[in-house]
Design an enzyme around this catalytic site. Structure first.
Site, PDB file in Angstrom:
ATOM      1  N   TYR A  67       0.758  -1.256  -0.070  1.00 41.99           N
ATOM      2  CA  TYR A  67       0.072  -0.003   0.033  1.00 41.99           C
ATOM      3  C   TYR A  67       0.782   1.253  -0.039  1.00 41.99           C
ATOM      4  CZ  TYR A  67      -4.395  -2.428   0.044  1.00 41.99           C
ATOM      5  OH  TYR A  67      -5.491  -3.080  -0.396  1.00 41.99           O
ATOM      6  N   GLN A 101     -15.354   2.258  -7.481  1.00 40.06           N
ATOM      7  CA  GLN A 101     -14.415   1.413  -6.796  1.00 40.06           C
ATOM      8  C   GLN A 101     -13.161   1.540  -6.342  1.00 40.06           C
ATOM      9  OE1 GLN A 101     -15.603  -2.852  -8.307  1.00 40.06           O
ATOM     10  NE2 GLN A 101     -16.088  -1.430  -9.877  1.00 40.06           N
ATOM     11  N   ASP A 104      -8.390   6.084  -5.185  1.00 35.94           N
ATOM     12  CA  ASP A 104      -7.434   6.973  -5.560  1.00 35.94           C
ATOM     13  C   ASP A 104      -7.714   8.674  -5.430  1.00 35.94           C
ATOM     14  OD1 ASP A 104      -8.937   7.449  -8.036  1.00 35.94           O
ATOM     15  OD2 ASP A 104      -7.603   6.033  -9.040  1.00 35.94           O
ATOM     16  N   HIS A 119     -15.262   1.729  -1.971  1.00 38.05           N
ATOM     17  CA  HIS A 119     -13.832   0.769  -1.121  1.00 38.05           C
ATOM     18  C   HIS A 119     -13.122   1.584  -0.606  1.00 38.05           C
ATOM     19  CE1 HIS A 119     -14.797  -2.378  -4.395  1.00 38.05           C
ATOM     20  NE2 HIS A 119     -15.603  -2.663  -3.727  1.00 38.05           N
ATOM     21  N   CYS A 130      -8.842  -0.674  16.466  1.00 37.77           N
ATOM     22  CA  CYS A 130      -9.814   0.092  17.076  1.00 37.77           C
ATOM     23  C   CYS A 130     -10.614   1.109  15.861  1.00 37.77           C
ATOM     24  CB  CYS A 130      -9.238   0.883  18.165  1.00 37.77           C
ATOM     25  SG  CYS A 130      -8.277   2.115  17.602  1.00 37.77           S
ATOM     26  N   PRO A 214     -12.218  -1.532 -22.938  1.00 34.74           N
ATOM     27  CA  PRO A 214     -11.658  -1.944 -24.112  1.00 34.74           C
ATOM     28  C   PRO A 214     -11.947  -3.612 -24.416  1.00 34.74           C
ATOM     29  CG  PRO A 214     -10.091  -1.057 -22.751  1.00 34.74           C
ATOM     30  CD  PRO A 214     -11.226  -0.971 -22.067  1.00 34.74           C
TER      31      PRO A 214
HETATM   32  C1  BJW Z   1      -9.905   0.070 -18.859  1.00 32.80           C
HETATM   33  C2  BJW Z   1      -8.925   0.572 -19.450  1.00 32.80           C
HETATM   34  C3  BJW Z   1      -9.113   1.956 -19.944  1.00 32.80           C
HETATM   35  C4  BJW Z   1      -8.190  -1.236 -18.633  1.00 32.80           C
HETATM   36  N1  BJW Z   1     -10.101   2.564 -20.069  1.00 32.80           N
HETATM   37  N2  BJW Z   1     -11.067   0.547 -19.107  1.00 32.80           N
HETATM   38  C5  BJW Z   1     -21.439 -12.786  -4.289  1.00 32.80           C
HETATM   39  C6  BJW Z   1     -20.899 -13.611  -5.177  1.00 32.80           C
HETATM   40  C7  BJW Z   1     -19.684 -14.026  -4.920  1.00 32.80           C
HETATM   41  C8  BJW Z   1     -18.728 -13.637  -4.146  1.00 32.80           C
HETATM   42  C9  BJW Z   1     -19.319 -12.557  -3.315  1.00 32.80           C
HETATM   43  C10 BJW Z   1     -20.578 -12.099  -3.311  1.00 32.80           C
HETATM   44  N3  BJW Z   1     -20.765 -11.133  -2.299  1.00 32.80           N
HETATM   45  C11 BJW Z   1     -19.562 -10.931  -2.142  1.00 32.80           C
HETATM   46  C12 BJW Z   1     -18.585 -11.688  -2.194  1.00 32.80           C
HETATM   47  C13 BJW Z   1     -17.236 -11.775  -2.083  1.00 32.80           C
HETATM   48  C14 BJW Z   1     -16.268 -10.741  -2.529  1.00 32.80           C
HETATM   49  C15 BJW Z   1     -16.310 -11.040  -4.146  1.00 32.80           C
HETATM   50  O1  BJW Z   1     -16.846 -10.319  -4.753  1.00 32.80           O
HETATM   51  N4  BJW Z   1     -15.584 -11.991  -4.358  1.00 32.80           N
HETATM   52  C16 BJW Z   1     -15.426 -12.172  -5.847  1.00 32.80           C
HETATM   53  C17 BJW Z   1     -14.120 -12.032  -6.381  1.00 32.80           C
HETATM   54  C18 BJW Z   1     -15.814 -13.569  -6.259  1.00 32.80           C
HETATM   55  N5  BJW Z   1     -16.569  -9.449  -2.098  1.00 32.80           N
HETATM   56  C19 BJW Z   1     -16.346  -9.133  -0.858  1.00 32.80           C
HETATM   57  O2  BJW Z   1     -15.768  -9.619  -0.171  1.00 32.80           O
HETATM   58  C20 BJW Z   1     -16.887  -7.506  -0.611  1.00 32.80           C
HETATM   59  N6  BJW Z   1     -17.429  -7.351   0.549  1.00 32.80           N
HETATM   60  C21 BJW Z   1     -18.595  -8.103   1.019  1.00 32.80           C
HETATM   61  O3  BJW Z   1     -19.317  -8.236   0.106  1.00 32.80           O
HETATM   62  O4  BJW Z   1     -19.054  -8.036   2.124  1.00 32.80           O
HETATM   63  C22 BJW Z   1     -20.150  -8.542   2.732  1.00 32.80           C
HETATM   64  C23 BJW Z   1     -20.209  -8.746   4.121  1.00 32.80           C
HETATM   65  C24 BJW Z   1     -21.400  -8.738   4.776  1.00 32.80           C
HETATM   66  C25 BJW Z   1     -21.290  -8.782   6.217  1.00 32.80           C
HETATM   67  C26 BJW Z   1     -20.182  -8.869   6.816  1.00 32.80           C
HETATM   68  C27 BJW Z   1     -18.937  -8.795   6.211  1.00 32.80           C
HETATM   69  C28 BJW Z   1     -18.908  -8.672   4.806  1.00 32.80           C
HETATM   70  C29 BJW Z   1     -15.646  -6.503  -0.513  1.00 32.80           C
HETATM   71  C30 BJW Z   1     -14.974  -6.224  -1.789  1.00 32.80           C
HETATM   72  C31 BJW Z   1     -13.769  -5.654  -1.689  1.00 32.80           C
HETATM   73  C32 BJW Z   1     -12.685  -5.283  -2.891  1.00 32.80           C
HETATM   74  N7  BJW Z   1     -11.630  -4.591  -2.468  1.00 32.80           N
HETATM   75  C33 BJW Z   1     -10.864  -4.244  -3.504  1.00 32.80           C
HETATM   76  C34 BJW Z   1      -9.537  -3.855  -2.925  1.00 32.80           C
HETATM   77  C35 BJW Z   1      -9.650  -2.492  -2.409  1.00 32.80           C
HETATM   78  C36 BJW Z   1      -8.505  -1.726  -1.823  1.00 32.80           C
HETATM   79  C37 BJW Z   1      -7.436  -1.352  -2.903  1.00 32.80           C
HETATM   80  O5  BJW Z   1      -7.575  -0.533  -3.765  1.00 32.80           O
HETATM   81  O6  BJW Z   1      -6.611  -2.033  -2.508  1.00 32.80           O
HETATM   82  O7  BJW Z   1     -11.150  -3.465  -4.339  1.00 32.80           O
HETATM   83  S1  BJW Z   1     -10.179  -5.766  -4.675  1.00 32.80           S
HETATM   84  C38 BJW Z   1     -10.018  -4.787  -6.121  1.00 32.80           C
HETATM   85  O8  BJW Z   1     -11.329  -5.268  -6.971  1.00 32.80           O
HETATM   86  C39 BJW Z   1     -10.514  -3.384  -5.601  1.00 32.80           C
HETATM   87  C40 BJW Z   1     -11.265  -3.028  -6.994  1.00 32.80           C
HETATM   88  O9  BJW Z   1     -12.174  -1.630  -6.378  1.00 32.80           O
HETATM   89  C41 BJW Z   1     -12.130  -4.171  -7.163  1.00 32.80           C
HETATM   90  C42 BJW Z   1     -12.739  -4.343  -8.697  1.00 32.80           C
HETATM   91  O10 BJW Z   1     -11.556  -4.226  -9.512  1.00 32.80           O
HETATM   92  P1  BJW Z   1     -11.836  -3.426 -10.818  1.00 32.80           P
HETATM   93  O11 BJW Z   1     -12.060  -1.717 -10.441  1.00 32.80           O
HETATM   94  O12 BJW Z   1     -13.049  -3.907 -11.674  1.00 32.80           O
HETATM   95  O13 BJW Z   1     -10.369  -3.622 -11.699  1.00 32.80           O
HETATM   96  P2  BJW Z   1      -9.818  -4.796 -12.573  1.00 32.80           P
HETATM   97  O14 BJW Z   1      -8.578  -4.854 -12.615  1.00 32.80           O
HETATM   98  O15 BJW Z   1     -10.735  -6.080 -12.226  1.00 32.80           O
HETATM   99  O16 BJW Z   1     -10.573  -4.506 -13.964  1.00 32.80           O
HETATM  100  C43 BJW Z   1      -9.992  -3.311 -14.863  1.00 32.80           C
HETATM  101  C44 BJW Z   1     -10.983  -3.250 -15.999  1.00 32.80           C
HETATM  102  O17 BJW Z   1     -10.374  -2.024 -16.780  1.00 32.80           O
HETATM  103  C45 BJW Z   1     -10.878  -4.469 -17.078  1.00 32.80           C
HETATM  104  O18 BJW Z   1     -12.124  -4.763 -17.421  1.00 32.80           O
HETATM  105  C46 BJW Z   1     -10.027  -3.679 -18.061  1.00 32.80           C
HETATM  106  O19 BJW Z   1     -10.397  -4.236 -19.348  1.00 32.80           O
HETATM  107  C47 BJW Z   1     -10.587  -2.199 -17.981  1.00 32.80           C
HETATM  108  N8  BJW Z   1      -9.432  -1.282 -18.510  1.00 32.80           N
HETATM  109  N9  BJW Z   1      -7.715  -0.268 -19.294  1.00 32.80           N
HETATM  110  C48 BJW Z   1     -11.386   1.736 -19.947  1.00 32.80           C
HETATM  111  N10 BJW Z   1      -7.891   2.584 -20.255  1.00 32.80           N
HETATM  112 ZN    ZN Z   2      -6.300   1.380  17.617  1.00 32.34          ZN
END
Ligand code: BJW
Ligand code: ZN
Length: 242
Positions: A67, A101, A104, A119, A130, A214
């Site tokens: 990070y 999501q 930044d 996020h 805490c 894309p």
């Molecule tokens: C371009 C481009 C250009 C490139 N122009 N485009 C239901 C079903 C199954 C699983 C679950 C479910 N519900 C929950 C889950 C579990 C889990 C989950 O989703 N798992 C799946 C992987 C299966 N979800 C969670 O755990 C979430 N929490 C939750 O649901 O809690 C419930 C709960 C209830 C009660 C008690 C406790 C909990 C939390 C999810 C947190 C995600 N966190 C992250 C890290 C954030 C911090 C950090 O930045 O480090 O978030 S993971 C990461 O993925 C980050 C992103 O925001 C997120 C999404 O990724 P994103 O943005 O889509 O990026 P990429 O890289 O995947 O894609 C990039 C895209 O851009 C591509 O398509 C390219 O083609 C495109 N691209 N150039 C336009 N120039």
């Molecule tokens: Zn503390």
């Protein structure tokens, strides 16, 4: 870039446009996406294996260092033409909700005023134990530094897998998806829940749903329109056609 005239009509008539953004919108600002291959030092790790509480408990130094590296990239990054086009959309449509999501802060920097951060934000730091926020840990060279209140470990104020999204942000995102007339899904792979469900909520509620990416995603076959290309090119073209 060819923008369908019927899409422009839908945008002109919309009272509320909701926009979901993912890492792809910041790619052209030099912030790496998640599911692209990582480079250098971090090439051996999958982000999915670093962005979890389990990873932090197992190896807090590794996660803190990852990070710190990303915080540095984000600090140097500036909004790109895609972020600026979305900020300009506010001058064209009565209500625009940006649901991001990304951690930044680039939508705020570009001038968007209604941004829902699903996020968290990488520039904020809280205690793992805490949850108290901490602004500075100068003089504490430990990695991670410790919480001044409880001596717990500090962590970024972001949402990891298995953690709950901020409830108010999530409720606002669903409200926007369910009440907008046009929903734009930009630069997200649509693999991470619950964000991935939002365009489908919008479809169910009768909105015109547009994907800008894309690459194909699970949304592509369901979207009303798909605009293939980088958002830094497609979004300015969309605004120019308005
Ligand atoms: C371009 C481009 C250009 C490139 N122009 N485009 C239901 C079903 C199954 C699983 C679950 C479910 N519900 C929950 C889950 C579990 C889990 C989950 O989703 N798992 C799946 C992987 C299966 N979800 C969670 O755990 C979430 N929490 C939750 O649901 O809690 C419930 C709960 C209830 C009660 C008690 C406790 C909990 C939390 C999810 C947190 C995600 N966190 C992250 C890290 C954030 C911090 C950090 O930045 O480090 O978030 S993971 C990461 O993925 C980050 C992103 O925001 C997120 C999404 O990724 P994103 O943005 O889509 O990026 P990429 O890289 O995947 O894609 C990039 C895209 O851009 C591509 O398509 C390219 O083609 C495109 N691209 N150039 C336009 N120039
Ligand atoms: Zn503390």
């Amino acid at each position: 870039m060819d923008i369908p005239a019927t899409l422009i009509d839908a945008l002109r008539q919309a009272r509320h446009v909701a926009v979901l953004t993912g890492a792809g919108i910041s790619a052209e600002s030099g912030v790496p996406t998640f599911r692209e291959v990582q480079s250098g030092l971090w090439a051996q790790y999958r982000p999915e294996d670093l962005a979890t509480p389990q990873a932090f408990r197992r190896n807090p130094t590794l996660v803190w260092d990852w990070y710190t590296w990303r915080r540095g990239l984000v600090r140097q990054a500036a909004p790109n033409p895609g972020h600026y086009a979305l900020a300009r959309l506010e001058g064209q449509v009565p209500r625009v909700s940006i649901i991001t999501q990304n951690v930044d802060g680039l939508h705020h920097q570009a001038g968007s005023t209604h941004v829902i951060e699903l996020h968290g934000n990488i520039q904020r730091t809280v205690c793992f134990t805490c949850r108290r926020p901490t602004e500075s840990w100068e003089g504490d060279d430990r990695r991670p530094p410790h919480c001044p209140a409880c001596d717990g470990l500090l962590r970024p104020d972001v949402v990891w897998f298995g953690e709950r999204l901020p409830p108010e942000a999530l409720a606002a995102a669903y409200e926007a998806a369910q009440h907008c007339q046009v929903f734009l899904s930009i630069g997200t792979s649509g693999l991470v829940e619950p964000a991935a469900s939002l365009p489908f909520e919008a479809l169910r509620a009768g909105a015109v749903v547009v994907e800008i990416n894309p690459q194909p995603t699970p949304l592509s076959d369901h979207a009303t329109y798909v605009l293939r290309g980088p958002s830094g090119v497609v979004l300015p073209a969309l605004l120019a056609a308005f």
